[in-house]
Design a protein around this motif. Structure first.
Motif, PDB file in Angstrom:
ATOM      1  N   THR A   5       0.836  -1.196   0.000  1.00  0.00           N
ATOM      2  CA  THR A   5       0.000   0.000   0.000  1.00  0.00           C
ATOM      3  C   THR A   5       0.868   1.241   0.000  1.00  0.00           C
ATOM      4  N   GLN A   6       0.364   2.289  -0.632  1.00  0.00           N
ATOM      5  CA  GLN A   6       1.095   3.541  -0.701  1.00  0.00           C
ATOM      6  C   GLN A   6       0.105   4.639  -1.067  1.00  0.00           C
ATOM      7  N   THR A   7       0.366   5.859  -0.640  1.00  0.00           N
ATOM      8  CA  THR A   7      -0.539   6.967  -0.910  1.00  0.00           C
ATOM      9  C   THR A   7      -0.116   7.685  -2.181  1.00  0.00           C
ATOM     10  N   PHE A   8      -1.063   7.870  -3.113  1.00  0.00           N
ATOM     11  CA  PHE A   8      -0.805   8.576  -4.366  1.00  0.00           C
ATOM     12  C   PHE A   8      -1.980   9.494  -4.669  1.00  0.00           C
ATOM     13  N   VAL A   9      -1.788  10.359  -5.648  1.00  0.00           N
ATOM     14  CA  VAL A   9      -2.863  11.234  -6.121  1.00  0.00           C
ATOM     15  C   VAL A   9      -3.565  10.537  -7.278  1.00  0.00           C
ATOM     16  N   PRO A  10      -4.901  10.411  -7.247  1.00  0.00           N
ATOM     17  CA  PRO A  10      -5.608   9.747  -8.343  1.00  0.00           C
ATOM     18  C   PRO A  10      -5.396  10.463  -9.676  1.00  0.00           C
ATOM     19  N   ALA A  11      -5.360   9.693 -10.740  1.00  0.00           N
ATOM     20  CA  ALA A  11      -5.239  10.279 -12.069  1.00  0.00           C
ATOM     21  C   ALA A  11      -6.559  10.926 -12.468  1.00  0.00           C
ATOM     22  N   THR A  12      -6.484  11.990 -13.282  1.00  0.00           N
ATOM     23  CA  THR A  12      -7.701  12.661 -13.737  1.00  0.00           C
ATOM     24  C   THR A  12      -7.864  12.587 -15.243  1.00  0.00           C
ATOM     25  N   GLU A  13      -6.757  12.367 -15.970  1.00  0.00           N
ATOM     26  CA  GLU A  13      -6.844  12.342 -17.428  1.00  0.00           C
ATOM     27  C   GLU A  13      -6.395  10.981 -17.953  1.00  0.00           C
ATOM     28  N   PRO A  14      -7.216  10.321 -18.774  1.00  0.00           N
ATOM     29  CA  PRO A  14      -6.828   9.020 -19.322  1.00  0.00           C
ATOM     30  C   PRO A  14      -5.745   9.171 -20.392  1.00  0.00           C
ATOM     31  N   TYR A  15      -4.942   8.122 -20.577  1.00  0.00           N
ATOM     32  CA  TYR A  15      -3.955   8.110 -21.636  1.00  0.00           C
ATOM     33  C   TYR A  15      -4.610   7.615 -22.919  1.00  0.00           C
ATOM     34  N   SER A  16      -3.974   7.900 -24.060  1.00  0.00           N
ATOM     35  CA  SER A  16      -4.581   7.531 -25.339  1.00  0.00           C
ATOM     36  C   SER A  16      -4.555   6.024 -25.555  1.00  0.00           C
ATOM     37  N   GLN A  17      -3.546   5.340 -25.034  1.00  0.00           N
ATOM     38  CA  GLN A  17      -3.489   3.890 -25.139  1.00  0.00           C
ATOM     39  C   GLN A  17      -2.727   3.348 -23.939  1.00  0.00           C
ATOM     40  N   PRO A  18      -2.976   2.098 -23.581  1.00  0.00           N
ATOM     41  CA  PRO A  18      -2.278   1.549 -22.419  1.00  0.00           C
ATOM     42  C   PRO A  18      -0.787   1.401 -22.666  1.00  0.00           C
ATOM     43  N   VAL A  19      -0.032   1.214 -21.594  1.00  0.00           N
ATOM     44  CA  VAL A  19       1.424   1.159 -21.699  1.00  0.00           C
ATOM     45  C   VAL A  19       1.858   0.026 -22.621  1.00  0.00           C
ATOM     46  N   ARG A  20       2.962   0.254 -23.291  1.00  0.00           N
ATOM     47  CA  ARG A  20       3.548  -0.770 -24.161  1.00  0.00           C
ATOM     48  C   ARG A  20       5.057  -0.706 -24.060  1.00  0.00           C
ATOM     49  N   ALA A  21       5.706  -1.786 -24.438  1.00  0.00           N
ATOM     50  CA  ALA A  21       7.170  -1.844 -24.409  1.00  0.00           C
ATOM     51  C   ALA A  21       7.740  -1.108 -25.612  1.00  0.00           C
ATOM     52  N   ASN A  22       8.926  -0.564 -25.427  1.00  0.00           N
ATOM     53  CA  ASN A  22       9.654   0.055 -26.534  1.00  0.00           C
ATOM     54  C   ASN A  22      10.462  -1.015 -27.251  1.00  0.00           C
ATOM     55  N   LEU A  23       9.991  -1.423 -28.414  1.00  0.00           N
ATOM     56  CA  LEU A  23      10.698  -2.446 -29.170  1.00  0.00           C
ATOM     57  C   LEU A  23      11.875  -1.819 -29.909  1.00  0.00           C
ATOM     58  N   VAL A  24      12.852  -2.650 -30.230  1.00  0.00           N
ATOM     59  CA  VAL A  24      14.110  -2.132 -30.777  1.00  0.00           C
ATOM     60  C   VAL A  24      13.940  -1.729 -32.246  1.00  0.00           C
ATOM     61  N   ARG A  25      14.581  -0.621 -32.603  1.00  0.00           N
ATOM     62  CA  ARG A  25      14.472  -0.110 -33.980  1.00  0.00           C
ATOM     63  C   ARG A  25      15.785  -0.197 -34.751  1.00  0.00           C
ATOM     64  N   PHE A 293      -7.659   1.935 -16.540  1.00  0.00           N
ATOM     65  CA  PHE A 293      -7.331   2.748 -17.711  1.00  0.00           C
ATOM     66  C   PHE A 293      -8.585   3.140 -18.485  1.00  0.00           C
ATOM     67  N   ASP A 294      -9.557   2.228 -18.560  1.00  0.00           N
ATOM     68  CA  ASP A 294     -10.782   2.467 -19.323  1.00  0.00           C
ATOM     69  C   ASP A 294     -11.987   2.341 -18.385  1.00  0.00           C
ATOM     70  N   PRO A 295     -12.372   3.432 -17.706  1.00  0.00           N
ATOM     71  CA  PRO A 295     -13.475   3.363 -16.744  1.00  0.00           C
ATOM     72  C   PRO A 295     -14.788   2.880 -17.350  1.00  0.00           C
ATOM     73  N   ASN A 296     -15.021   3.171 -18.637  1.00  0.00           N
ATOM     74  CA  ASN A 296     -16.273   2.716 -19.258  1.00  0.00           C
ATOM     75  C   ASN A 296     -16.322   1.188 -19.347  1.00  0.00           C
ATOM     76  N   ALA A 297     -15.190   0.584 -19.736  1.00  0.00           N
ATOM     77  CA  ALA A 297     -15.132  -0.885 -19.775  1.00  0.00           C
ATOM     78  C   ALA A 297     -15.296  -1.450 -18.371  1.00  0.00           C
ATOM     79  N   GLN A 298     -14.679  -0.777 -17.385  1.00  0.00           N
ATOM     80  CA  GLN A 298     -14.805  -1.248 -16.008  1.00  0.00           C
ATOM     81  C   GLN A 298     -16.258  -1.184 -15.534  1.00  0.00           C
ATOM     82  N   ASP A 299     -16.948  -0.083 -15.836  1.00  0.00           N
ATOM     83  CA  ASP A 299     -18.352   0.047 -15.418  1.00  0.00           C
ATOM     84  C   ASP A 299     -19.211  -1.052 -16.042  1.00  0.00           C
ATOM     85  N   ARG A 300     -18.947  -1.339 -17.297  1.00  0.00           N
ATOM     86  CA  ARG A 300     -19.716  -2.379 -17.988  1.00  0.00           C
ATOM     87  C   ARG A 300     -19.462  -3.749 -17.355  1.00  0.00           C
ATOM     88  N   ALA A 301     -18.180  -4.025 -17.029  1.00  0.00           N
ATOM     89  CA  ALA A 301     -17.844  -5.298 -16.390  1.00  0.00           C
ATOM     90  C   ALA A 301     -18.458  -5.377 -14.996  1.00  0.00           C
TER      91      ALA A 301
END
Length: 461
Positions: A5-25, A293-301
């Motif tokens: 457990t740890q105290t943090f500030v809740p996020a207010t703005e969603p990101y455009s897509q969930p996190v992904r790995a940086n693949l090598v270029r 990340f997607d509150p609408n999907a969470q509400d539906r679930a």
């Protein structure tokens, strides 16, 4: 567990897509490949592999990364005997799980598979569901006790799934120190699982890998304790609903009549413990990250869970009535497959996607890139549970969270049942919120973990 457990500030703005790995270029040399492999195996995957069917190169040994479903089908099914697990994979895992189902090849693998398969029948998996329901209840209680603080959902899901797997393997055996098992597995994954430069260079197995040798010591103590428990259970006999240990003790190969020795049962049980709790915990942690990340999907679930469960914990009978929650799990397994890279060594000449494969070449199935291929998926980096609606399925070899062919994961139905039961129970009781500035980083050593944890606020409903 500590530091959950740890105290943090809740996020207010969603990101455009969930996190992904940086693949090598850019191509990596041997030293760069080794450094990347020790820090995050995903970073050795070329970005171009999400846009073309095969990428080849050489880093000590020639390698080929394949994301074409028909070629993958050849590796895993049609020509499977030509592509045993790679030597590096075996070297990483054998000290922990011996020559068990996950490692064994040929006849030795086949008789073990035939012997263990009945333990994972639909009937036996359903009979073990009450253990999953109780673990879901305990998890909900722990989250409630955290109060108004962010919870590291990764740690919580590891605790919950370890509760399940230890109860269905060594239920009622007080001589087995579950905490010690958990610590030994964590140490082994963290230290011994890291690829050695010797592995990258293809040096022989008999040359010691220092970190791996040290981490093996704790596994040796654990194996000795497991042997004692198995022998005691064999003398005492099973009680009540048979657990996995009972089922393996009673099992035999229908072709030869051969039974597993204490050592073989122990190595396979440790395989189920390592694979069975780690991979399901990761699936659940990533699923809850995506729900936040997607509150609408969470509400539906949540609406689905509350409608079906009416405030109680989920059971095996509920799983089929929770299709959207299963869709979220399927999508989490697509975006963050626990076994994100599968490696094989070619034994004989072959051809994949028109590329010659020579004996000794490493054939890599980068499941992470396969699941994000622009040739196979619409908007592959987006979280979209509806791509699985009404039972929709992609090409069988485009989606491989559990592998496929004769070596498909023996515990897949067990893991999916457990994931649906726990996720539905938690979504029915809490609203999970992302924490601003605290995003998990997809990192693979042996499995694809959310590095830094999945920190979420859980508001009771």
């Amino acid at each position: 567990m500590e530091n959950t457990t740890q105290t943090f500030v809740p996020a207010t703005e969603p990101y455009s897509q969930p996190v992904r790995a940086n693949l090598v270029r850019e191509p990596l040399n041997v030293l760069q490949s080794w450094q990347a492999s020790r820090q995050n195996l995903l970073t050795i995957i070329p970005e171009i592999s999400t846009r073309q069917p095969i990428v080849s190169g050489r880093t000590g040994t020639p390698w080929h990364m394949v994301t074409d479903p028909s070629a993958i089908r050849r590796v895993l099914l049609e020509n499977v005997d030509n592509y045993p697990k790679s030597i590096v994979t075996k070297n990483l895992l054998r000290p922990a799980i011996g020559d068990s189902l996950f490692i064994a090849e040929g006849k030795h693998w086949r008789w073990q598979r035939r012997t263990a398969a009945p333990a994972f029948s639909h009937r036996n998996v359903a009979a073990l569901a009450p253990v999953m329901t109780r673990a879901a209840e305990r998890s909900a209680d722990r989250i409630t006790q955290a109060g108004n603080r962010a919870v590291n959902i990764l740690d919580e899901m590891i605790t919950a799934t370890f509760d399940v797997i230890s109860d269905v393997t060594f239920s009622g055996d007080t001589g087995f120190d579950r905490a010690a098992v958990h610590r030994a597995i964590d140490i082994y994954i963290a230290e011994a699982g890291k690829v050695s430069l010797f592995d990258v260079l293809g040096l022989p197995d008999w040359i010691p890998r220092p970190g791996r040798s040290l981490a093996t010591n704790g596994m040796t103590d654990m194996k000795d304790a497991a042997d004692r428990v198995i022998d005691a259970r064999q003398a005492r006999g099973s009680q009540d609903v048979p657990d996995l240990l009972d089922l393996l003790l009673a099992g035999d190969d229908p072709k030869s009549g051969r039974r597993m020795s204490t050592e073989e049962i122990r190595d396979n049980l440790l395989t189920f413990i390592v694979a069975g709790h780690e991979t399901t915990a990761l699936t659940l942690a990533w699923s809850l990250y995506l729900c936040a990340f997607d509150p609408n999907a969470q509400d539906r679930a949540r609406a689905e869970a509350q409608s079906v469960l009416q405030g109680r914990a989920a059971t095996a009978d509920d799983v089929a009535r929770l299709p959207y929650i299963r869709q979220i799990i399927d999508e989490a397994l697509r975006l963050y497959p626990p076994a994100a890279i599968v490696s094989r060594t070619a034994l004989a000449q072959d051809s994949l996607c028109g590329t010659p494969i020579n004996p000794g070449d490493t054939v890599i199935l980068p499941i992470y890139a396969l699941h994000r291929s622009h040739l196979l998926w619409d908007d592959p980096d987006q979280f979209n549970p509806d791509r699985w609606a009404q039972g929709a399925k992609p090409d069988r070899y485009a989606y491989l969270p559990f592998g496929d062919g004769p070596r498909i994961c023996i515990g897949a139905s067990f893991a999916l049942q457990e994931a649906v039961i726990i996720l539905a129970t938690l979504l029915g009781r809490f609203r999970f919120k992302s924490v601003k500035g605290v995003d998990p980083d997809p990192v693979m050593i042996i499995t694809l973990r959310p590095e830094g944890g999945v920190w979420l606020e859980a508001d009771p409903l």
